[in-house]
Design a protein around this motif. Structure first.
Motif, PDB file in Angstrom:
ATOM      1  N   GLY A   1      -2.661 -80.781  28.088  1.00 48.08           N
ATOM      2  CA  GLY A   1      -1.647 -81.194  28.881  1.00 48.08           C
ATOM      3  C   GLY A   1      -1.628 -80.057  29.658  1.00 48.08           C
ATOM      4  N   ALA A   2      -0.739 -79.806  30.488  1.00 51.04           N
ATOM      5  CA  ALA A   2      -0.565 -78.842  31.445  1.00 51.04           C
ATOM      6  C   ALA A   2      -0.448 -77.363  30.884  1.00 51.04           C
ATOM      7  CB  ALA A   2       0.956 -78.978  32.429  1.00 51.04           C
ATOM      8  N   GLN A   3       0.157 -77.372  29.665  1.00 50.69           N
ATOM      9  CA  GLN A   3       0.356 -75.945  29.225  1.00 50.69           C
ATOM     10  C   GLN A   3      -1.136 -75.531  28.470  1.00 50.69           C
ATOM     11  OE1 GLN A   3       1.445 -75.316  25.237  1.00 50.69           O
ATOM     12  NE2 GLN A   3       3.317 -74.114  26.123  1.00 50.69           N
TER      13      GLN A   3
ATOM     14  N   LEU B   1      13.277 -82.855  34.718  1.00 50.43           N
ATOM     15  CA  LEU B   1      12.147 -83.840  35.046  1.00 50.43           C
ATOM     16  C   LEU B   1      11.642 -83.874  36.567  1.00 50.43           C
ATOM     17  CD1 LEU B   1      11.842 -87.592  34.280  1.00 50.43           C
ATOM     18  CD2 LEU B   1      11.434 -86.868  36.466  1.00 50.43           C
ATOM     19  N   TRP B   2      12.596 -83.512  37.305  1.00 51.81           N
ATOM     20  CA  TRP B   2      12.001 -83.241  38.670  1.00 51.81           C
ATOM     21  C   TRP B   2      11.592 -81.925  39.342  1.00 51.81           C
ATOM     22  CZ3 TRP B   2      10.617 -87.135  41.280  1.00 51.81           C
ATOM     23  CH2 TRP B   2      11.237 -88.479  41.090  1.00 51.81           C
ATOM     24  N   PHE B   3      12.003 -80.900  38.549  1.00 55.05           N
ATOM     25  CA  PHE B   3      11.397 -79.624  38.745  1.00 55.05           C
ATOM     26  C   PHE B   3      10.061 -79.613  37.968  1.00 55.05           C
ATOM     27  CE2 PHE B   3      15.654 -77.288  39.214  1.00 55.05           C
ATOM     28  CZ  PHE B   3      15.215 -76.580  40.282  1.00 55.05           C
ATOM     29  N   GLY B   4       9.823 -80.491  36.915  1.00 50.91           N
ATOM     30  CA  GLY B   4       8.594 -80.598  36.289  1.00 50.91           C
ATOM     31  C   GLY B   4       7.360 -81.249  37.364  1.00 50.91           C
ATOM     32  N   VAL B   5       7.991 -82.301  37.940  1.00 56.07           N
ATOM     33  CA  VAL B   5       7.165 -83.100  38.869  1.00 56.07           C
ATOM     34  C   VAL B   5       6.617 -82.142  40.025  1.00 56.07           C
ATOM     35  CG1 VAL B   5       7.133 -84.909  40.668  1.00 56.07           C
ATOM     36  CG2 VAL B   5       8.173 -85.128  38.417  1.00 56.07           C
TER      37      VAL B   5
ATOM     38  N   ILE C   1      -8.519 -79.936  35.802  1.00 53.38           N
ATOM     39  CA  ILE C   1      -6.985 -79.760  35.687  1.00 53.38           C
ATOM     40  C   ILE C   1      -6.188 -80.319  36.734  1.00 53.38           C
ATOM     41  CG2 ILE C   1      -5.800 -77.544  36.114  1.00 53.38           C
ATOM     42  CD1 ILE C   1      -7.604 -75.987  34.908  1.00 53.38           C
ATOM     43  N   ALA C   2      -6.886 -80.431  38.057  1.00 52.18           N
ATOM     44  CA  ALA C   2      -5.995 -81.168  38.929  1.00 52.18           C
ATOM     45  C   ALA C   2      -5.547 -82.495  38.495  1.00 52.18           C
ATOM     46  CB  ALA C   2      -6.963 -81.018  40.122  1.00 52.18           C
TER      47      ALA C   2
ATOM     48  N   THR D   1      -1.708 -86.578  37.171  1.00 49.29           N
ATOM     49  CA  THR D   1      -1.544 -87.873  36.476  1.00 49.29           C
ATOM     50  C   THR D   1      -0.012 -87.228  36.067  1.00 49.29           C
ATOM     51  OG1 THR D   1      -3.759 -88.323  36.052  1.00 49.29           O
ATOM     52  CG2 THR D   1      -2.101 -89.153  34.611  1.00 49.29           C
ATOM     53  N   LEU D   2      -0.087 -86.332  35.407  1.00 46.76           N
ATOM     54  CA  LEU D   2       1.381 -86.076  34.715  1.00 46.76           C
ATOM     55  C   LEU D   2       2.536 -86.012  35.484  1.00 46.76           C
ATOM     56  CD1 LEU D   2       0.418 -82.922  32.468  1.00 46.76           C
ATOM     57  CD2 LEU D   2       0.914 -85.369  31.523  1.00 46.76           C
TER      58      LEU D   2
END
Length: 211
Positions: free
Chosen positions: A29-31, A82-86, A194-195, A200-201
């Motif tokens: 994932g992102a991390q 959630l929106w900070f994550g987006v 990675i992009a 996608t996430l």
């Protein structure tokens, strides 16, 4: 008061926590993508692994001790995260995509890793804490832990063990594949992947937020 039972029950709870944690954490994932990129250029990898393991441990045990209750009292926290994550994931996806379409040498590509220790640690914390899936995993672990009664701290310890194991795999993997990234094309492929992962996430999270 929670106690560890010196018995097979505690060992069973720990093994269950480890297996469950691996099932939740062992995904790219992102991390994970951030750790791999930093590890490939050996930029503060140990510090990044340490802060990620520390954050996982703190929030896993906090979930067992009542983090679920806090979220139930302030449900709006879920939407804010959630929106900070987006936004965070979309920005990083854009940066990775820009690197992927540029013709760069391996050394020049390596310069795009976060250079300072403070910046790297803040980025690692961001990829952890601004990821709503992280909070979902923590809530799941906290819920499952309570089914083990007095051994729920052993279950939490198993989940932390799983986190550390996965982080070590990522760290070792980045070192193992480092020689291949002397080729500029390898960096472009990595940044493209990675992009794609980040975008996608971000899209999936945005759709969840709008649902």
């Amino acid at each position: 008061m929670f106690t560890f039972a010196s018995s097979s029950a505690a060992l069973t709870a720990w093994a269950s926590g480890t297996a469950t944690g691996l099932g939740l954490f062992a995904v790219v994932g992102a991390q994970s993508a951030f750790i791999l990129r930093q590890g490939l250029v050996r930029a503060h990898l140990f510090s990044i692994l340490a802060i990620c393991a520390l954050l996982d441990g703190i929030f896993i045990f906090s979930s067992v001790w009542g983090l679920q209750a806090v979220v139930s009292w302030f449900p709006w926290l879920t939407h804010v995260i959630l929106w900070f994550g987006v936004v965070f994931l979309a920005w990083y996806a854009l940066q990775s995509a820009r690197r992927a379409i540029r013709t760069q040498g391996g050394l020049h590509a390596a310069q795009h890793a976060v250079p300072s220790r403070t910046g790297a640690l803040l980025a690692a914390a961001g990829f952890t804490l601004l990821n709503p899936h992280f909070w979902l995993d923590i809530m799941v672990l906290g819920s499952l832990a309570h089914s083990f009664d007095d051994e729920r701290l052993a279950f939490a310890a198993g989940a932390v063990t799983a986190s550390v194991l996965w982080l070590l795999v990522l760290g070792a993997g980045s070192r193992l594949f480092a020689p291949y990234f002397l080729n500029p094309r390898a960096w472009r492929i990595l940044d493209g992947a990675i992009a794609l992962i980040m975008a996608t996430l971000a899209i999936r999270l945005a759709l969840d937020g709008l649902a």
